[in-house]
Design a protein around this motif. Structure first.
Motif, mmCIF file in Angstrom:
data_model
loop_
_atom_site.group_PDB
_atom_site.id
_atom_site.type_symbol
_atom_site.label_atom_id
_atom_site.label_comp_id
_atom_site.label_asym_id
_atom_site.label_seq_id
_atom_site.Cartn_x
_atom_site.Cartn_y
_atom_site.Cartn_z
ATOM 1 N N ASP A 68 -40.859 65.380 23.837
ATOM 2 C CA ASP A 68 -41.110 66.661 24.498
ATOM 3 C C ASP A 68 -42.188 67.449 23.748
ATOM 4 O O ASP A 68 -41.926 68.545 23.247
ATOM 5 N N PRO A 69 -43.395 66.917 23.671
ATOM 6 C CA PRO A 69 -44.432 67.574 22.849
ATOM 7 C C PRO A 69 -44.801 68.972 23.344
ATOM 8 O O PRO A 69 -45.144 69.836 22.532
ATOM 9 N N HIS A 70 -44.686 69.198 24.662
ATOM 10 C CA HIS A 70 -45.106 70.497 25.174
ATOM 11 C C HIS A 70 -44.228 71.636 24.675
ATOM 12 O O HIS A 70 -44.685 72.764 24.530
ATOM 13 N N SER A 71 -42.944 71.353 24.408
ATOM 14 C CA SER A 71 -42.060 72.429 23.955
ATOM 15 C C SER A 71 -42.533 72.967 22.609
ATOM 16 O O SER A 71 -42.454 74.169 22.345
ATOM 17 N N VAL A 87 -39.350 57.481 29.135
ATOM 18 C CA VAL A 87 -38.888 58.785 28.659
ATOM 19 C C VAL A 87 -38.661 58.740 27.154
ATOM 20 O O VAL A 87 -38.621 57.675 26.557
ATOM 21 N N GLY A 88 -38.482 59.921 26.571
ATOM 22 C CA GLY A 88 -38.226 60.009 25.132
ATOM 23 C C GLY A 88 -36.779 59.672 24.822
ATOM 24 O O GLY A 88 -36.022 59.218 25.686
ATOM 25 N N CYS A 89 -36.398 59.935 23.582
ATOM 26 C CA CYS A 89 -35.052 59.588 23.111
ATOM 27 C C CYS A 89 -34.041 60.618 23.616
ATOM 28 O O CYS A 89 -34.202 61.805 23.413
ATOM 29 N N ILE A 90 -32.973 60.144 24.242
ATOM 30 C CA ILE A 90 -31.960 61.063 24.754
ATOM 31 C C ILE A 90 -30.864 61.288 23.709
ATOM 32 O O ILE A 90 -30.005 62.135 23.869
ATOM 33 N N ASN A 141 -45.551 62.363 28.839
ATOM 34 C CA ASN A 141 -46.980 62.374 29.125
ATOM 35 C C ASN A 141 -47.330 63.075 30.430
ATOM 36 O O ASN A 141 -48.460 62.993 30.902
ATOM 37 N N ARG A 142 -46.347 63.715 31.051
ATOM 38 C CA ARG A 142 -46.636 64.464 32.280
ATOM 39 C C ARG A 142 -46.296 65.921 32.070
ATOM 40 O O ARG A 142 -45.135 66.295 31.958
ATOM 41 N N ILE A 143 -47.308 66.734 32.048
ATOM 42 C CA ILE A 143 -47.091 68.172 31.875
ATOM 43 C C ILE A 143 -46.299 68.722 33.063
ATOM 44 O O ILE A 143 -45.533 69.668 32.935
ATOM 45 N N GLU A 144 -46.454 68.069 34.221
ATOM 46 C CA GLU A 144 -45.745 68.520 35.428
ATOM 47 C C GLU A 144 -44.236 68.477 35.213
ATOM 48 O O GLU A 144 -43.506 69.355 35.673
#
Lengths: 620, 240
Positions: A231-234, A61-64, A149-152
């Motif tokens: 969170d690249p999709h945001s 996961v990314g940085c929290i 890496n999961r759009i889902e």
């Protein structure tokens, strides 16, 4: 497949992970986590799990947020809450895995907190931690929760619903919403986003360019990196909405990400996200069946700080040298390749979907009169809790330092906080109760910038700090206009002189005059704000400049030309530590007898001062 | 183009809307110094000497703009020699004088602004180049060749042909040397040879008076560009 089905499937997948039938291990694998050692943990996990004969899912996961506690590893067993463990190393991880997965001992003493719902004796809630309690996560809403890496994962947490909603709205209504929300650009300028979109929409052009500025380069700033990595999709969703609002029914649109090349993971995750978005129908031709076309390319910056400046960024995208140009004709009219161009920062785009989903009034309800919503800050320097925090606008600097930051490291005294990156100003203790707000910070001689906050304590010398930033900016000045190019160099020379005890009060006056001229005479924002570190330190810490000039003394004990290290004969017990560590052989003495420092070969590195456990080394 | 009324140093003047302020001010008698400006090339805003203080009634808040790039509009109020303007001009001149003490005309201009000597010392390693970029723009915009450009950044920024090597595209026309305000670009000629930016050019004789007057490479290039035969181009301007 239509969006409803994609959503249902993604949600089912995600729900299954929240209520797993086998253990799930989350590893914070953004650049901050990797730097702290997450890579090693990820490498050992498969083998360790095999040895333990446990079937578990490992998710990166990314940085929290709390980078100071990295590497963070969260473990969730079926029917149990997700426990976050801090400062995990291979040995610790092995212990936790053995004892918790096999024997059901969760090691509360190693845990940082429980992420999400659930209770477990002896472990507090993660978001009750002093660093996280004041936070409100809008731009960072998914960072640390989803696999980037999961759009889902993104869709399961409400991703792309804002796009679906926006595509059914009139472009003018979207822009109106942005205006009502009060969102201001998060990259530093603080320009009203809705107003910018409106002028780009109204401008005439063959094509409209929608750019995202991910060239974050301020020392100590990493907000955008974490968002792009985690969170690249945001960001992508925000850009697509912007493109629709700006160009629908007017002209075609094309998007560009401009990301600095030093962010390889951000580039990789964005590329994956773009690919997935294209495959799912959120990007490319006929987006979500709406008939709207838009696509995005990624461009990597070549390492010039100035290319984060809007007009220099556009020149760089065009393949020309990254030099800013005067903005009397706005980029909204003539930007990239002289076409109407909208440039927003990563964080600005990341806020957009939330504003569309929750409504502009919700966003406008957060923050202060002139600065709405939340802002991500990278809180670093001499604070106990350092890392990424997102707080509502208007929290005081005191809250940032002493509550979120947990106070000053090693119980030293707070001295100043530097906001707004290298060309922001230094804010002293007497102003620390002021709210974090675009306009208030400017009034204090600093700026919001992109959101870097560097906390300084009594051992930081303000002349040295000013010199550090001026050196950085001198190297990064593009050299186009005279005041910035030549002025910074001369400022560096003068500050060096002062830090060596060779300055005069006339030099301080020259610095002020030069600073004033640069602030009004430079071409771009970099040059105009470049004197801020110098001018603000002179304003608030004049006595320190005077000490360097008149008394040839550095009160903080930093400027090496002005300090000497000696050994107190009364306290030295001859332990020999200073001699062992001294790199030049200037600290010497016989065992159990008084040691001395030979001044002529001492390079003033301060190692003797740091290693002496009798406090016998005196720095003066 | 519609006309607008603006005020410059208290004088009411008329100008085309969108015209750059520098030209308007100079036309109406304001003395504004420049080092990076030439009417034949596009303005760039590098030297910052032409800055003026502007404001609008009744909003009142003034700011400094580069007059060479600032399009005028109705009701603009301009001061070309306010305190702030003069602070910037003096600072720029003092900084440039420290960088290029030998640059042609610079010390005179500095003196006019009350600067005899720069507080910032005197460099010896930058020659006369003040990085105004006039040569780059003349080469690109007037000649249409783009043999020159900037490289590096900040203090280390330099101007010249790519990789500081003799340029393959330079036609030796000398427009850069002509436009250079400080005498940094040196073009030398002896007999049938011209040298500039480290490249040598064979010169062509004028078909009438017989003097060497233009590089052959330049005339070939002109012939290619215009479609006019090479022989027709060999007559020098004096004999045409």
């Amino acid at each position: 497949m239509d969006f409803k089905n994609i959503q249902a499937e993604s949600k089912a997948q995600y729900e299954k992970r929240l209520n797993p039938d086998k253990p799930v291990i989350y590893v914070g694998a953004a650049t901050c986590g990797m730097a702290a050692g997450a890579g090693e943990l990820l490498k050992m996990l498969p083998d360790t799990l095999k040895t333990l004969n446990v079937d578990a899912e490992v998710i990166k996961v990314g940085c929290i947020g709390p980078c100071c506690f990295e590497p963070l590893v969260d473990i969730q067993k079926p029917g149990k809450p997700r426990i976050s463990y801090q400062s995990v190393n291979p040995r610790k991880l092995k212990t936790i895995l053995e004892d918790y997965l096999l024997k059901d001992n969760p090691h509360p003493e190693l845990a940082l907190g429980i992420v999400g719902d659930g209770k477990l004796d002896g472990i507090p809630l993660f978001f009750d931690h002093q660093m996280l309690k004041k936070q409100m996560r809008v731009a960072l809403r998914n960072c640390g929760f989803i696999d980037p890496n999961r759009i889902e994962d993104y869709i399961a947490r409400g991703g792309y619903t804002a796009l679906e909603k926006a595509l059914k709205m009139k472009p003018e209504d979207i822009i109106e919403s942005m205006k009502r929300s009060g969102l201001r650009g998060r990259g530093g300028g603080g320009f009203a986003t809705g107003k910018k979109w409106d002028s780009v929409r109204k401008a005439e052009g063959k094509i409209k360019y929608i750019l995202c500025n991910g060239d974050e380069g301020d020392p100590g700033a990493f907000m955008d990196r974490s968002t792009m990595e985690g969170d690249p999709h945001s960001i992508l969703e925000g850009m697509i909405i912007a493109a629709y609002a700006i160009s629908k029914g007017k002209s075609p649109a094309q998007g560009f990400f401009y990301v600095r090349n030093e962010y390889p993971l951000a580039v990789a995750n964005l590329l994956i996200a773009m690919d997935q978005a294209r495959k799912t129908g959120f990007l490319g031709k006929n987006i979500m069946g709406s008939g709207f076309d838009f696509d995005v390319q990624i461009n990597r910056g070549g390492g010039a700080f100035v290319c984060g400046e809007s007009s220099a960024l556009m020149r760089s995208l065009e393949g020309r040298p990254g030099e800013p140009r005067a903005k009397y004709i706005h980029a909204s009219d003539k930007g990239l390749w002289d076409q109407p161009t909208n440039l927003n920062n990563v964080e600005t785009y990341a806020c957009v979907p939330e504003i569309i989903n929750r409504g502009p009034d919700w966003f406008a309800g957060i923050g202060t009169k002139g600065s709405k919503g939340t802002k991500v800050f990278s809180l670093v320097g001499k604070v106990k809790n350092s890392g990424l925090v997102e707080v509502p606008m208007g929290v005081t600097l005191r809250d940032m330092v002493f509550t979120v930051g947990g106070g000053i490291k090693n119980d030293k005294k707070f001295k100043a906080i530097q906001t707004g990156g290298p060309s922001g100003g230094v804010i002293p203790e007497k102003l620390i109760d002021m709210p974090v707000d675009f306009d208030e910070l400017v009034k204090a001689g600093s700026m919001m910038g992109s959101g870097a906050m560097i906390v300084m304590d009594e051992t930081d010398c303000m002349v040295d700090i000013a010199l550090y930033y001026v050196k950085f900016l001198e190297e990064e000045s593009c050299g186009k206009c005279v005041p910035c190019r030549e002025g910074l160099r001369r400022m560096k020379d003068i500050l060096t002189k002062i830090s060596e005890g060779k300055g005069s009060m006339d030099d301080v006056t020259t610095l002020e005059e030069l600073g004033r001229a640069m602030a009004i005479g430079s071409l771009c924002g970099l040059g105009q704000s470049a004197p801020a570190p110098v001018l603000s330190t002179i304003t608030y810490f004049r006595e320190e400049y005077e000490a360097h000039v008149k008394e040839k003394r550095c009160p903080a004990g930093v400027c090496t030309s002005l300090i000497t290290f000696t050994i107190d004969p009364k306290t030295c017990n001859g332990c020999h530590l200073c001699e062992i560590h001294c790199p030049t052989g200037s600290a010497k003495g016989e065992k159990k007898k008084l040691h001395t420092i030979k001044q002529d070969i001492c390079i003033k590195c301060g190692i003797c001062f740091d290693v002496c456990n009798q406090d016998a080394v005196i720095k003066k | 183009m519609s006309m607008v009324k603006i005020s410059i140093d208290g004088r009411q003047v008329e100008a085309d809307k969108g015209e750059y302020l520098l030209g308007v001010a100079r036309r109406n008698g304001s003395d504004i110094p420049t080092l990076c400006h030439n009417d034949q090339v596009s303005p760039d805003g590098r030297c910052r000497l032409c800055m003026c203080e502007i404001r609008w009634e009744p909003a009142g808040r003034s700011r400094l703009v580069t007059s060479c790039l600032y399009p005028v509009d109705e009701g603009l109020i301009v001061e070309t020699r306010s305190d702030k303007v003069m602070l910037v001009r003096r600072t720029v001149l003092e900084l440039l004088l420290a960088r290029n003490p030998e640059a042609d005309g610079l010390s005179e201009l500095a003196k006019e602004h009350g600067i005899e000597k720069s507080r910032y010392g005197a460099d010896t390693d930058f020659g006369k180049c003040i990085l105004c970029g006039l040569c780059v723009r003349a080469c690109r915009e007037v000649v249409g060749v783009e043999a020159l450009g900037f490289w590096m950044r900040g203090v280390y920024k330099k101007v010249g042909p790519a990789f500081a090597e003799p340029s393959a595209v330079c036609i030796g026309c000398g427009a850069c040397a002509f436009v250079c305000p400080t005498g940094h670009i040196v073009m030398s000629e002896s007999g049938d040879e011209r040298k500039i930016w480290g490249k040598s050019f064979k010169m062509e004789k004028c078909g009438k008076c017989g003097r060497f007057w233009a590089p052959k490479f330049e005339l070939e290039w002109m012939s290619r560009k215009t479609g006019v035969g090479y022989e027709k181009l060999t007559v020098c301007p004096d004999c045409r």
